[in-house]
Design a protein around this motif. Sequence first.
Motif, PDB file in Angstrom:
ATOM      1  N   UNK A 182       0.829  -1.213   0.000  1.00 37.94           N
ATOM      2  CA  UNK A 182       0.000   0.000   0.000  1.00 37.94           C
ATOM      3  C   UNK A 182       0.855   1.251   0.000  1.00 37.94           C
ATOM      4  N   UNK A 183       1.984   1.209   0.697  1.00 35.46           N
ATOM      5  CA  UNK A 183       2.831   2.388   0.818  1.00 35.46           C
ATOM      6  C   UNK A 183       4.115   2.315   0.008  1.00 35.46           C
ATOM      7  N   UNK A 184       4.433   1.128  -0.516  1.00 37.63           N
ATOM      8  CA  UNK A 184       5.714   0.965  -1.210  1.00 37.63           C
ATOM      9  C   UNK A 184       5.550   0.596  -2.678  1.00 37.63           C
ATOM     10  N   UNK A 185       4.325   0.537  -3.163  1.00 38.54           N
ATOM     11  CA  UNK A 185       4.094   0.130  -4.542  1.00 38.54           C
ATOM     12  C   UNK A 185       4.848   1.024  -5.518  1.00 38.54           C
ATOM     13  N   UNK A 186       4.701   2.324  -5.379  1.00 37.03           N
ATOM     14  CA  UNK A 186       5.341   3.225  -6.327  1.00 37.03           C
ATOM     15  C   UNK A 186       6.856   3.108  -6.261  1.00 37.03           C
ATOM     16  N   UNK A 223      -2.108 -11.767  -6.247  1.00 38.46           N
ATOM     17  CA  UNK A 223      -2.902 -11.255  -7.379  1.00 38.46           C
ATOM     18  C   UNK A 223      -2.817  -9.741  -7.564  1.00 38.46           C
ATOM     19  N   UNK A 224      -2.978  -8.966  -6.481  1.00 36.25           N
ATOM     20  CA  UNK A 224      -3.005  -7.523  -6.648  1.00 36.25           C
ATOM     21  C   UNK A 224      -1.647  -6.973  -7.024  1.00 36.25           C
ATOM     22  N   UNK A 225      -0.618  -7.439  -6.335  1.00 37.70           N
ATOM     23  CA  UNK A 225       0.740  -6.995  -6.680  1.00 37.70           C
ATOM     24  C   UNK A 225       1.056  -7.341  -8.137  1.00 37.70           C
ATOM     25  N   UNK A 226       0.715  -8.577  -8.529  1.00 40.01           N
ATOM     26  CA  UNK A 226       1.013  -9.013  -9.888  1.00 40.01           C
ATOM     27  C   UNK A 226       0.284  -8.155 -10.907  1.00 40.01           C
ATOM     28  N   UNK A 227      -0.975  -7.841 -10.624  1.00 43.56           N
ATOM     29  CA  UNK A 227      -1.739  -7.008 -11.556  1.00 43.56           C
ATOM     30  C   UNK A 227      -1.118  -5.621 -11.682  1.00 43.56           C
ATOM     31  N   UNK A 228      -0.730  -5.043 -10.551  1.00 46.15           N
ATOM     32  CA  UNK A 228      -0.130  -3.713 -10.590  1.00 46.15           C
ATOM     33  C   UNK A 228       1.185  -3.720 -11.356  1.00 46.15           C
ATOM     34  N   UNK A 229       1.990  -4.744 -11.130  1.00 40.27           N
ATOM     35  CA  UNK A 229       3.303  -4.816 -11.781  1.00 40.27           C
ATOM     36  C   UNK A 229       3.149  -5.006 -13.284  1.00 40.27           C
ATOM     37  N   UNK A 230       2.277  -5.927 -13.682  1.00 45.20           N
ATOM     38  CA  UNK A 230       2.104  -6.169 -15.112  1.00 45.20           C
ATOM     39  C   UNK A 230       1.517  -4.957 -15.824  1.00 45.20           C
ATOM     40  N   UNK A 231       0.566  -4.306 -15.204  1.00 46.98           N
ATOM     41  CA  UNK A 231      -0.033  -3.125 -15.817  1.00 46.98           C
ATOM     42  C   UNK A 231       1.007  -2.027 -16.000  1.00 46.98           C
ATOM     43  N   UNK A 232       1.813  -1.807 -14.963  1.00 44.76           N
ATOM     44  CA  UNK A 232       2.875  -0.801 -15.040  1.00 44.76           C
ATOM     45  C   UNK A 232       3.909  -1.193 -16.089  1.00 44.76           C
ATOM     46  N   UNK A 233       4.361  -2.463 -16.057  1.00 40.81           N
ATOM     47  CA  UNK A 233       5.418  -2.904 -16.965  1.00 40.81           C
ATOM     48  C   UNK A 233       4.963  -2.854 -18.418  1.00 40.81           C
ATOM     49  N   UNK A 234       3.709  -3.155 -18.662  1.00 37.31           N
ATOM     50  CA  UNK A 234       3.189  -3.054 -20.032  1.00 37.31           C
ATOM     51  C   UNK A 234       3.255  -1.611 -20.509  1.00 37.31           C
ATOM     52  N   UNK A 235       2.853  -0.696 -19.643  1.00 33.77           N
ATOM     53  CA  UNK A 235       2.820   0.718 -20.026  1.00 33.77           C
ATOM     54  C   UNK A 235       4.209   1.294 -20.210  1.00 33.77           C
ATOM     55  N   UNK A 236       5.215   0.712 -19.545  1.00 31.78           N
ATOM     56  CA  UNK A 236       6.562   1.268 -19.562  1.00 31.78           C
ATOM     57  C   UNK A 236       7.574   0.380 -20.295  1.00 31.78           C
ATOM     58  N   UNK A 237       7.060  -0.570 -21.076  1.00 27.76           N
ATOM     59  CA  UNK A 237       7.918  -1.421 -21.900  1.00 27.76           C
ATOM     60  C   UNK A 237       8.972  -2.153 -21.064  1.00 27.76           C
ATOM     61  N   UNK A 238       8.551  -2.679 -19.912  1.00 31.87           N
ATOM     62  CA  UNK A 238       9.486  -3.398 -19.041  1.00 31.87           C
ATOM     63  C   UNK A 238       8.880  -4.695 -18.531  1.00 31.87           C
ATOM     64  N   UNK A 239       8.086  -5.356 -19.368  1.00 35.22           N
ATOM     65  CA  UNK A 239       7.485  -6.623 -18.966  1.00 35.22           C
ATOM     66  C   UNK A 239       8.568  -7.666 -18.689  1.00 35.22           C
ATOM     67  N   UNK A 240       8.386  -8.446 -17.627  1.00 34.20           N
ATOM     68  CA  UNK A 240       9.350  -9.529 -17.401  1.00 34.20           C
ATOM     69  C   UNK A 240       9.287 -10.550 -18.531  1.00 34.20           C
TER      70      UNK A 240
END
Length: 893
Positions: A182-186, A223-240
């Motif tokens: 909640x506080x460290x996602x960004x 699930x939530x962490x994974x969704x946030x990471x994938x959504x961010x990585x897709x938008x920033x061209x950094x998908x694992x």
Amino acid sequence: MSTGAAAAVAATAVTGLAGEPAVAQEPEVLAVDFADRTGDFRGGATGTLYGFGDEGAPTQSLINGAHITNTSQKAPYGTQHPSGDAIKVEDGFFAKNGEDMYIYVQDYYPDWSYNGGRRPGDTRTYNLEDGTYTEGGNGVWDYLEVVEFVAEAVATDSDRPEDYVFIPFNEPDGGNWYPDWANQKDQFLGDWQASYEKIQEVWERHDLGHARIGGPGDTRWQPQRSADILEFAKANDSLPDIFIWHELGINNLGTYRQNFADYRELEASLGLDPIPVNITEYGMLRDMSVPGQLIQWFTMFEDTKVDAQTAYWNYAGNLSDNTARPNGANAGWWMFKWYGDLDGSETVRVTPPTPGGVDTLQGIGAVDEANRKATVLWGGTDNDVALDLSGLDPAIFGDTVDVEIRENAHTGAEGLAGTPRVIAAYDGVALENGQLQLDVATYDRYAGYQLVITPDQTRDVEAAAAAQPWQDSIEAEDMNLTAATVYTQDPQASGGWQFLASGGQDVGSFNQVGSRAEWNVEVPHDGTYRLQVIGGAPGVPGRHALFVDDESAGTVQYAADLALNANSRWKYRGSAEVLVDLTAGSHTLSIRSSADGTTKLPNSDITLDKVSLTSVEEGEPTQYPASGFRLEDGASLTWNGNTRGGAAISGDGRADLYATAIETGYYDLAVDWASTGASSVEVTVNGVPVTEVSASGKGKWRSTSTVYLNEGINEIELRSPNGAVVQSLTTIRNRGADDAAVSVEAEDMTLHGQASVTNLADSTGTNASGSSFVGWIGNGTANTVEIARDGFDAAGDYDLTVYYANAETSGQHDYNPQVVDRLLQVSEGGEQVGHAYFRYTYSWNSFSQRTIPVTLSTADQSLTLGNTSAWAPDIDRVVIAPRVIGDATTARR
């Protein structure tokens, strides 16, 4: 199956380790439809975390045989562990089956959790040439400098940088920097982006294309962490490139499939193509080394076609507790090997009684159409199993088939497992509409089983099964016990933080003068038998007395086993072997804590799990049929003429097999083969060519060579430049040939520098011969031992078997011994001729063995053993043996 076929099956069943079957229970049905294909065999579930220590730990034979395709190792020049640097072990990993080398970048740090569990700031300035640092910031995030240094090391020092996968963050949701989403996602997302871009920048700098990066590496499916990471990585061209999480608990056997389905659904919801998955840590202590547990994990990961790595719970260099001793297999290793044997197959639909169940019967089925072979692996139940087999295509298998079933029973983490025995053999069984039903007795829920079906072979599978050496076994809890206690080892106790016992129970509190365990057994003939005791000697070597019919028959000598904490103490079991001469008939074998009835033997408080007895009078012949070979580079099974089921090899084609030697020494290697003209078969053992057998014309041949084999697993490769069909290879112990070897006690060698003799008190329970050894070898050129050329005064190829101790650790860890693999170098007349790393032996008083192949070029120059840069292992004795003795013979058969 027809009535006639059923009668044939019943008549040819072979008693295995299970001995007499237990009280009859309703079998559980495992349905296998070979016509319902589920995809190409993936084979990634035998990955391992820190399974590699230093070069040769584990040995190359163990690595290749286990078919390790992926591993996670520490970062180059990292300090998390004393061994396991990815670049230092890459040659062994990639030698045959290795595909993807993962590295934990954070392993640059020495502590767990990394950096004290806190995200670093900018308090250091790193030297990117060597990874050192000085205190004081430089405007660059400290960890980003670490990422750059590690990526540079791989790019410049590795021979195969394109085969690496970087894992920037390991368990970030746990105690490693980012637990408060909640506080460290960004913060995490920004750090992921920075790390991703830095690695790509290094790859671009070296013109290496795209660097593969794995993550996020969470402790569990999030699930939530994974969704946030994938959504961010897709938008920033950094998908694992590889999506990673861990599956570690008991109940994960029941929840993983849904987790995986949820992950794939998440990808689809984000408009992403499927990303390959690696579960980079799976399983608990209780699962390691246990076939019936491992197969449940293998099944899940193979069904979902992902890679996965056994978790690291103890120490590096033993494939996560799935090897025994420096070069030996436990039963878990054989499960790895069987799984790897499916390479090149297509998997098929398997329906267990409880799909997705926890601690239940599970299995894998596969078809290799090119070689006309079907395989089923299963385990995980105490009940007998009814195999309901269908879809066996007559175009592949014909109307009649040969069937062999092997049993792989639990032997403990350090207990030596022999080549799994055939417990049932069915020759020429008629198929009805591609169907076959077979009932298979189960030893216990921890055992694993392998079924192999082929068209009718020229080789008589029934006769081969019947020719196996006699063997019987008993669970320790079923022996007649005095002053000892039976303990139940619940597989779900302690959250899986324990090692399991064969049969679910073991015998402990073996700590009184009168403690004994007795077995009434009937043996079939006069001769020599090998008694093997599976038991746990906690942290120190120990002894029991063996009596036969109340007469002393020798000592059962145990090496030390891991006793790091309550999870392993008395439960991390090894094996002890002793030869005993018996007459035909009934005998009472008695294992006792005292030899004289008044005093206990040293360190005799040892748990007992299982005892077996095997006839070795006939040389313990063990046949390795072509249907079990791994066939490479164009080699294949042939189904023509009078060599049906043989391995056709020619040109660059190769057949690999993995043979067990329960004891080091000479074995006759008998190759049954055929040729259509003048030809030969080249035999390589443990990476070294040993012999070439030949025939002058067309015929069927048996060629025999006497070769030195090492305790444990020996990789044998067969080649034939001009073409041959190999039906089988059989190993036969030739104990009489051991006179060709020379044994030299370390205390009888010439000692230089600080090298000195230590005499051990009998109270230590040591297994050192003569209770003496030489230590303080190495750490410079002055401290060495020298062996004169007495008894091996000829140039040629030799094996040096070194009996050694190494209990060195370096650094501290919450639950892992930070073991150091010690290097020993061998020189002849000042020129180095061989070296090897020697793994952990748990105690400085406990000695194991490791073999170094050498080629000596002189007849008189002495051998010098040492280590120019660090301490070598302590040495008890060295056996020098010509690799091959005598000439190979070939005769018609």
